[in-house]
Write a protein that holds these residues in place. Sequence first.
Motif, PDB file in Angstrom:
ATOM      1  N   LYS A 320     -56.420 -15.597  23.055  1.00 16.02           N
ATOM      2  CA  LYS A 320     -55.805 -15.646  21.637  1.00 16.02           C
ATOM      3  C   LYS A 320     -55.313 -14.340  21.210  1.00 16.02           C
ATOM      4  O   LYS A 320     -55.379 -13.907  20.353  1.00 16.02           O
ATOM      5  CB  LYS A 320     -56.864 -15.924  21.022  1.00 16.02           C
ATOM      6  N   ALA A 321     -55.205 -13.373  22.438  1.00  9.33           N
ATOM      7  CA  ALA A 321     -54.731 -12.083  22.167  1.00  9.33           C
ATOM      8  C   ALA A 321     -53.445 -12.336  21.843  1.00  9.33           C
ATOM      9  O   ALA A 321     -52.428 -13.185  22.264  1.00  9.33           O
ATOM     10  CB  ALA A 321     -54.716 -11.112  23.654  1.00  9.33           C
ATOM     11  N   THR A 322     -52.615 -11.141  21.151  1.00  7.84           N
ATOM     12  CA  THR A 322     -51.419 -11.495  20.424  1.00  7.84           C
ATOM     13  C   THR A 322     -50.413 -10.635  21.414  1.00  7.84           C
ATOM     14  O   THR A 322     -50.385  -9.633  22.105  1.00  7.84           O
ATOM     15  CB  THR A 322     -51.273 -10.871  19.092  1.00  7.84           C
ATOM     16  N   GLY A 323     -48.982 -10.952  21.197  1.00  6.94           N
ATOM     17  CA  GLY A 323     -47.873 -10.163  21.666  1.00  6.94           C
ATOM     18  C   GLY A 323     -47.981 -10.253  23.385  1.00  6.94           C
ATOM     19  O   GLY A 323     -48.233 -11.475  23.964  1.00  6.94           O
ATOM     20  N   ARG A 324     -47.609  -9.017  23.806  1.00  5.95           N
ATOM     21  CA  ARG A 324     -47.691  -8.929  25.280  1.00  5.95           C
ATOM     22  C   ARG A 324     -48.946  -8.990  26.107  1.00  5.95           C
ATOM     23  O   ARG A 324     -48.936  -8.807  27.153  1.00  5.95           O
ATOM     24  CB  ARG A 324     -46.727  -7.530  25.764  1.00  5.95           C
ATOM     25  N   ASP A 325     -49.891  -8.908  25.296  1.00  3.72           N
ATOM     26  CA  ASP A 325     -51.438  -8.948  25.885  1.00  3.72           C
ATOM     27  C   ASP A 325     -51.861 -10.722  25.879  1.00  3.72           C
ATOM     28  O   ASP A 325     -53.217 -10.655  25.969  1.00  3.72           O
ATOM     29  CB  ASP A 325     -52.054  -7.967  25.105  1.00  3.72           C
ATOM     30  N   THR A 326     -50.979 -11.350  25.708  1.00  9.59           N
ATOM     31  CA  THR A 326     -51.577 -12.820  25.787  1.00  9.59           C
ATOM     32  C   THR A 326     -52.419 -13.178  27.002  1.00  9.59           C
ATOM     33  O   THR A 326     -53.333 -13.870  26.792  1.00  9.59           O
ATOM     34  CB  THR A 326     -50.506 -13.758  25.771  1.00  9.59           C
ATOM     35  N   ASN A 327     -51.976 -12.476  28.166  1.00  6.54           N
ATOM     36  CA  ASN A 327     -52.599 -13.126  29.468  1.00  6.54           C
ATOM     37  C   ASN A 327     -53.616 -11.799  29.920  1.00  6.54           C
ATOM     38  O   ASN A 327     -53.990 -11.713  31.009  1.00  6.54           O
ATOM     39  CB  ASN A 327     -51.601 -13.168  30.360  1.00  6.54           C
ATOM     40  N   LEU A 328     -54.183 -11.056  28.882  1.00  2.45           N
ATOM     41  CA  LEU A 328     -55.235 -10.076  29.101  1.00  2.45           C
ATOM     42  C   LEU A 328     -56.435 -10.809  29.574  1.00  2.45           C
ATOM     43  O   LEU A 328     -56.830 -11.746  29.028  1.00  2.45           O
ATOM     44  CB  LEU A 328     -55.393  -9.347  27.880  1.00  2.45           C
ATOM     45  N   LEU A 329     -57.030 -10.169  30.608  1.00  3.40           N
ATOM     46  CA  LEU A 329     -58.099 -10.833  31.431  1.00  3.40           C
ATOM     47  C   LEU A 329     -58.053 -12.073  32.054  1.00  3.40           C
ATOM     48  O   LEU A 329     -58.966 -12.863  32.130  1.00  3.40           O
ATOM     49  CB  LEU A 329     -59.334 -10.616  30.689  1.00  3.40           C
ATOM     50  N   ALA A 330     -56.760 -12.431  32.128  1.00  2.28           N
ATOM     51  CA  ALA A 330     -56.767 -13.809  32.591  1.00  2.28           C
ATOM     52  C   ALA A 330     -57.031 -13.999  34.123  1.00  2.28           C
ATOM     53  O   ALA A 330     -57.513 -15.070  34.343  1.00  2.28           O
ATOM     54  CB  ALA A 330     -55.040 -14.156  32.505  1.00  2.28           C
ATOM     55  N   ARG A 331     -57.000 -12.836  34.755  1.00  3.06           N
ATOM     56  CA  ARG A 331     -57.553 -12.994  36.337  1.00  3.06           C
ATOM     57  C   ARG A 331     -59.038 -12.906  36.410  1.00  3.06           C
ATOM     58  O   ARG A 331     -59.737 -12.931  37.419  1.00  3.06           O
ATOM     59  CB  ARG A 331     -56.599 -11.976  37.134  1.00  3.06           C
ATOM     60  N   LEU A 332     -59.562 -12.472  35.154  1.00  2.00           N
ATOM     61  CA  LEU A 332     -61.367 -12.416  35.330  1.00  2.00           C
ATOM     62  C   LEU A 332     -61.962 -13.664  35.782  1.00  2.00           C
ATOM     63  O   LEU A 332     -61.952 -14.654  35.309  1.00  2.00           O
ATOM     64  CB  LEU A 332     -61.705 -11.796  33.842  1.00  2.00           C
ATOM     65  N   GLU A 333     -62.731 -13.245  36.867  1.00  2.00           N
ATOM     66  CA  GLU A 333     -63.673 -14.381  37.635  1.00  2.00           C
ATOM     67  C   GLU A 333     -65.410 -14.149  37.119  1.00  2.00           C
ATOM     68  O   GLU A 333     -65.927 -15.097  36.969  1.00  2.00           O
ATOM     69  CB  GLU A 333     -63.466 -14.390  39.137  1.00  2.00           C
ATOM     70  N   ARG A 334     -65.580 -12.934  36.945  1.00  2.00           N
ATOM     71  CA  ARG A 334     -67.079 -12.641  36.909  1.00  2.00           C
ATOM     72  C   ARG A 334     -67.242 -11.565  35.574  1.00  2.00           C
ATOM     73  O   ARG A 334     -66.477 -10.560  35.604  1.00  2.00           O
ATOM     74  CB  ARG A 334     -67.785 -12.247  38.017  1.00  2.00           C
ATOM     75  N   LEU A 335     -67.884 -11.923  34.726  1.00  2.00           N
ATOM     76  CA  LEU A 335     -68.225 -11.173  33.454  1.00  2.00           C
ATOM     77  C   LEU A 335     -69.757 -10.824  33.567  1.00  2.00           C
ATOM     78  O   LEU A 335     -70.484 -11.844  33.398  1.00  2.00           O
ATOM     79  CB  LEU A 335     -67.871 -11.650  32.211  1.00  2.00           C
ATOM     80  N   HIS A 336     -70.300  -9.745  33.733  1.00  2.00           N
ATOM     81  CA  HIS A 336     -71.666  -9.308  33.560  1.00  2.00           C
ATOM     82  C   HIS A 336     -72.109  -8.552  32.335  1.00  2.00           C
ATOM     83  O   HIS A 336     -71.515  -7.537  32.140  1.00  2.00           O
ATOM     84  CB  HIS A 336     -72.074  -8.344  34.803  1.00  2.00           C
ATOM     85  N   VAL A 337     -72.993  -8.989  31.556  1.00  2.00           N
ATOM     86  CA  VAL A 337     -73.306  -8.389  30.123  1.00  2.00           C
ATOM     87  C   VAL A 337     -74.742  -7.912  30.183  1.00  2.00           C
ATOM     88  O   VAL A 337     -75.655  -8.964  30.415  1.00  2.00           O
ATOM     89  CB  VAL A 337     -72.950  -9.260  29.072  1.00  2.00           C
TER      90      VAL A 337
END
Length: 377
Positions: A320-337
């Motif tokens: 749901k990012a806006t503008g040119r950053d719509t595909n931000l983190l689109a290739r993210l496969e793993r998220l560690h928190v």
Amino acid sequence: MSLDHLEILLKRTQGSPVDLSMIHPDLIHTDIIEKTTLHSSQLRSLAIVLSPNRYYIPIMELPQLEKLQIHSNHLNSSVRHILKIVNDKAPKMVTLYLELHASTDFPLAEVARHQFCYRLRNLYLSTGSKGPSDPSAPVIDLPELETLTLIGKPWQLAYMTLPNLLSLTIIGGTKKRNQKVIPPHFPTSITKLHLDHVRFAAYTSTAVLLPNLTHLDLRYPSIESTLDPHFMMPALETMRMDSITYNSAFRSAPEQSALSALFSGEGVLQDLYSLRRLLLEEIHLETTSCTVFRGIPALEEWELRGCSLPHDLAETLAGKATGRDTNLLARLERLHVKKCWSMSETAEQVEERVRATSAQFRPNLQVFFTENQTEIM
């Protein structure tokens, strides 16, 4: 270790290579040194901690020695004597660790005078000195060196010729003040760079190209300018950053602007297009947007430790990012928190929001939550 114990151990080796550590200087007596000397031709590595009291070390034959470690308070006659023995008697030595805990200075001439410099592959120099450069320092050629660690005197890079260096570590500062380093002195051959408690000097307005760098590790870095670029790293794959100290224009800039100057691909760190893995630790991100990481389009694994999470992380994962950053983190496969938090939500609420979003919009995303802080903490 008693003399009898040492003799039994050396006899059991039956002439095989031996790795010997003498780490308790008060227990090193003349008879133990003499017994070690008789078997010195077996030594493959030797680590010795020297006491302030001077004791005699006889000439050893060291045909198999590959690694030498010396720990001493100062650069004394015993240290010099051992280095000379190794230079004359150890034709296979390729690794040198020299740690001078209380030394006020470490002249490069003490290493440069020895012929073993030309065959060293690994060099570790540590001194208590934080002082300025020595204008009379010699240029030291290290044509085979692959791994270099400097603690206390980052300026030594300016006096080293390092055509084949692959890994560089500089630990240059203290808790109160970071040591200044000058990026143009970094060899362009390096593939791994680890900087701990250093600050980057605004030496040039042109970014330093590190074309082969694949791993970058910044611990407690101090960034002095929001505008001047420092690094161009077109091959970078993995990066870690622990905490950030903001100086000069950074200090008064909003958190989002400061981080954006690092990760947007237009500021201090450039050419992050090949970065696949990013680890951030103890960095406040809650007042920022994920858009500050727009300079990392190929990010596949993102690990956050002890950070506050970007306020729009869930929305960004949902696309749901806006503008040119719509595909931000689109290739993210793993998220560690890990041990992450939020000012307005408990760790459990943060976890649930991210988990729900990823399950709905990114079912293939692997999300890992461990050791999150609770509301009371």
